[in-house]
Design a protein around this motif. Structure first.
Motif, PDB file in Angstrom:
ATOM      1  N   PHE A 188      13.990  31.565  -9.067  1.00  0.00           N
ATOM      2  CA  PHE A 188      13.232  31.799  -7.831  1.00  0.00           C
ATOM      3  C   PHE A 188      11.783  31.644  -8.252  1.00  0.00           C
ATOM      4  CE2 PHE A 188      10.948  34.273  -4.720  1.00  0.00           C
ATOM      5  CZ  PHE A 188      11.668  34.166  -3.540  1.00  0.00           C
TER       6      PHE A 188
ATOM      7  N   SER B 276       9.651  39.535  -0.452  1.00  0.00           N
ATOM      8  CA  SER B 276      10.368  40.762  -0.802  1.00  0.00           C
ATOM      9  C   SER B 276      10.122  41.826   0.273  1.00  0.00           C
ATOM     10  CB  SER B 276       9.924  41.268  -2.177  1.00  0.00           C
ATOM     11  OG  SER B 276       8.627  41.818  -2.105  1.00  0.00           O
TER      12      SER B 276
ATOM     13  N   THR C 124      13.535  35.420 -11.302  1.00  0.00           N
ATOM     14  CA  THR C 124      12.202  35.268 -10.713  1.00  0.00           C
ATOM     15  C   THR C 124      11.225  34.743 -11.762  1.00  0.00           C
ATOM     16  OG1 THR C 124      12.648  37.137  -9.274  1.00  0.00           O
ATOM     17  CG2 THR C 124      10.340  36.490  -9.543  1.00  0.00           C
TER      18      THR C 124
ATOM     19  N   LYS D 181      18.774  38.467  -6.569  1.00  0.00           N
ATOM     20  CA  LYS D 181      17.485  38.170  -7.197  1.00  0.00           C
ATOM     21  C   LYS D 181      16.975  39.490  -7.761  1.00  0.00           C
ATOM     22  CE  LYS D 181      12.755  37.382  -5.602  1.00  0.00           C
ATOM     23  NZ  LYS D 181      12.162  37.907  -6.808  1.00  0.00           N
TER      24      LYS D 181
ATOM     25  N   GLN E 264      14.752  42.181  -9.072  1.00  0.00           N
ATOM     26  CA  GLN E 264      13.316  42.253  -8.795  1.00  0.00           C
ATOM     27  C   GLN E 264      12.577  42.744 -10.040  1.00  0.00           C
ATOM     28  OE1 GLN E 264      12.336  40.676  -6.481  1.00  0.00           O
ATOM     29  NE2 GLN E 264      10.527  41.473  -5.454  1.00  0.00           N
TER      30      GLN E 264
END
Lengths: 329, 328
Positions: free
Chosen positions: A186, A308, A129, A54, A56
């Motif tokens: 996500f 996170s 994301t 994922k 960020q």
């Protein structure tokens, strides 16, 4: 099993050789260009061999589509400062227009993900994301969360117009990601908690806008719904069209096994997020990993953090979690 | 107790002034006319003083809009409708299914029927919308080819189930918005013969849960899982997010007492074998009632047939059964 097979098997509830595992964390100094974000994500992958990635993205990337500007951070653990907000006040949400999702900061995020894909190959699932429109709205103005919640009660129709404009843009972005070969999204919200939204507000200001985006990419195999915070209104999300749920197993929220059995879907979690994880010793983290796998029996379970994790989390901790999972094989 | 109070008490496992009950049968002659179907169903419910009403749509309402062609010509001769053209033949067809608007077509017809039925029976009688499991719908649109496709191209089938689930969730929300108290969620593919437990958990359970949660989140408080057939995957289905279970009690395992002894606490809708009702064997029906009441200890039980009673139904038989129930 390769990583893709492991992740997809876990989602479907099929046998896995071990529970898949991943983490995600900001590096504020390395998220300011597609190349930097790609390099940092690939570095983490090479260092820790996670089962899915994922990337960020910087939190402001959605708001930047409407004109927000930040002062990029040059330090790993120092958040960027906002130079300019997209809106001066919440009421302007009522006239917000959808924008071209194939340009600007969102194009940059997709470019980063494609660079990551090129580096890690097709074996590693990647998720994009995306913040829910209601969450994105809070990034558009100085006192974001309070302003949005005030507008929600004072002029709900204006907020709805703004959410629709944001949602249309993000749905396009989501579609672009999946069309480019990203494995899922996500999808996160930070506002669906008991102190912030009533059930009725959740149904009005989250649900239709969430579903418009999730439905747009429902064919993707790895969509994750992340309901952030303590005391979430988790029940409001249980029928969402995703294959995985992510949330913090903290007070007021369901346990991993309870949510898996409630939703029939896979669950992503078992490890603390920020800030708790930053202060943990490796042995304690290993114990968390073992306990969570014992709870789920490793069935429909992807091991990861509640949210996170701290920027700058020590490598020793990240290795410890991976080692704990390897031992469960 | 009002009917709603009685049903709600039974769903909470509390004592009731008398045992609540419901019956339903097909109405093949009129089930394409939403107004007439509602009128006749409401009159049936009022004559028999039913504590809840399960809607009796034409069972193909859930597949017609995807383009399945159905031959209804046998109904006039006492037969059933039959799908004569299936829309999914090759795995690639799953992804071609349209994301339908349930306000239109056969689903729209069914929603109009539900709204009219709720209006006619009034707010005092809970109405259940009949909703099919996405996998059951997949079976109907593909003439059973979904099993082969699962083996050959599971991703294609899953993509089709996703579309079917989205539409079914939308239909379900709309049905609750019409005033229905919940869904009668029918699964016809949840048997050991059709799928092993692990496979069913993979290809059906996540989609089923979404529909049932859609019902609950829309305000449905009386959602029932109907486990159609013999040798059902009871251990999977008993964990569904529903308010009550309905299975072919007496025709297949488990017995109510076994379910309770295993720790099962969900209320049960059922207990009457429909074959005895159809054949008019009142002594056998009464034995069913006594056994059900004894095993359930009068708690958490809503007496009803295990499945739809064959058309045409003899209302005199039903009245005799109801007299017995009311005298308990």
């Amino acid at each position: 099993m390769n990583k893709r097979a492991r992740v997809l098997a876990a989602i479907r509830g099929e046998p896995v050789d071990r529970v898949p595992v991943s983490f995600w964390l900001h590096n504020y100094a390395s998220e300011n260009s597609a190349q930097a974000l790609a390099d940092e994500t690939v570095r983490l992958y090479q260092a820790f061999d996670w089962d899915f990635l994922k990337p960020q993205s910087r939190a402001s990337c959605f708001a930047e589509m409407w004109g927000a500007q930040i002062e990029s951070s040059t330090q790993q653990t120092v958040k960027p400062a906002t130079k300019r907000y997209a809106l001066r006040e919440a009421r302007e949400l009522g006239v917000l227009q959808a924008v071209d999702a194939s340009k600007g900061a969102l194009a940059e995020q997709l470019q980063a993900m494609l660079a990551i894909r090129a580096a890690v190959g097709s074996d590693v699932p990647i998720v994009a994301t995306i913040f829910a429109p209601l969450m994105t709205a809070t990034y558009l103005m100085p006192d974001g969360r309070n302003d949005v919640l005030r507008l929600l009660r004072e002029d709900p129709a204006a907020l709805e117009r703004g959410l629709a404009a944001i949602g249309a843009t993000l749905a396009d972005y989501a579609r672009n990601c999946i069309a480019a070969g990203i494995d899922g999204i996500f999808y996160a919200t930070t506002l669906a908690t008991e102190p912030l939204l009533t059930t009725a507000e959740c149904r009005r200001f989250q649900r239709p806008h969430d579903l418009a985006i999730l439905d747009a990419v429902a064919s993707a195999p790895f969509n994750i719904m992340h309901v952030c915070g303590d005391n979430t209104r988790f029940d409001e999300f249980v029928d969402y069209p995703v294959s995985v749920f992510s949330w913090a197993t903290t007070p007021g929220n369901p346990s991993l096994a309870a949510a898996r059995d409630l939703t029939g879907r896979a669950v992503l979690g078992g490890l603390p997020g920020k800030p708790q994880i930053g202060a943990m010793r490796p042995e304690a983290l290993v114990e968390c990993a073992r306990a969570s796998i014992a709870e789920t029996g490793g069935h429909k379970h992807l091991l990861g953090p509640d949210c996170s994790i701290n920027p700058g989390t020590p490598d020793s901790l990240l290795r410890a979690a991976g080692a704990a999972v390897a031992q469960t094989a | 107790m009002t009917k709603i109070e009685r049903i709600k008490a039974a769903l909470r496992g509390e004592a009731t002034d008398r045992l609540p009950y419901g019956f339903w049968t097909h109405m093949p002659d009129i089930d394409h006319d939403p107004q007439q179907l509602a009128e006749v169903t409401a009159a049936f419910a009022q004559r028999l003083d039913l504590d809840f009403v399960k809607s009796m749509p034409n069972g193909f309402y859930c597949v017609e809009d995807w383009g399945c062609e159905i031959d209804f010509s046998e109904i006039a001769h006492g037969g059933a409708g039959k799908v004569v053209r299936h829309v999914v033949n090759d795995p690639a067809d799953w992804r071609k299914l349209a994301v339908l608007n349930p306000a239109q077509g056969a689903m729209g017809r069914e929603l109009r029927h539900l709204a009219e039925l709720v209006r006619r029976v009034g707010t005092g009688v809970p109405v259940l919308a009949t909703v099919f499991s996405p996998l059951t719908i997949a079976n109907k649109v593909s003439n059973g080819a979904h099993r082969t496709h699962l083996a050959n191209d599971a991703d294609a089938l899953m993509a089709g189930l996703e579309i079917i689930t989205q539409v079914t969730c939308e239909f379900t929300r709309a049905a609750i918005a019409c005033g229905c108290a919940g869904v009668f969620f029918a699964t016809q593919d949840a048997t050991h013969q059709a799928f092993d437990e692990a496979t069913y958990r993979r290809v059906a359970e996540p989609f089923d849960h979404r529909v049932l949660h859609a019902a609950r989140n829309a305000g449905g408080w009386f959602n029932v899982i109907h486990m159609h057939g013999d040798d059902v995957l009871f251990d999977v289905l008993k964990q569904y997010p529903v308010d009550a279970l309905n299975w072919h009690i007496g025709e297949t395992l488990p017995a109510i007492s076994d379910y309770r002894l295993s720790g099962g606490t969900l209320p049960i809708v059922g207990g009457l074998q429909r074959g005895y009702i159809t054949s008019g064997d009142l002594a056998a029906v009464f034995r069913d009632i006594d056994l059900t009441v004894t095993q359930a200890q009068k708690r958490g039980i809503i007496l009803a047939p295990a499945c739809v009673i064959r058309h045409p139904v003899d209302e005199n038989i039903l009245q005799s059964i109801i007299d017995k129930i009311k005298a308990l």
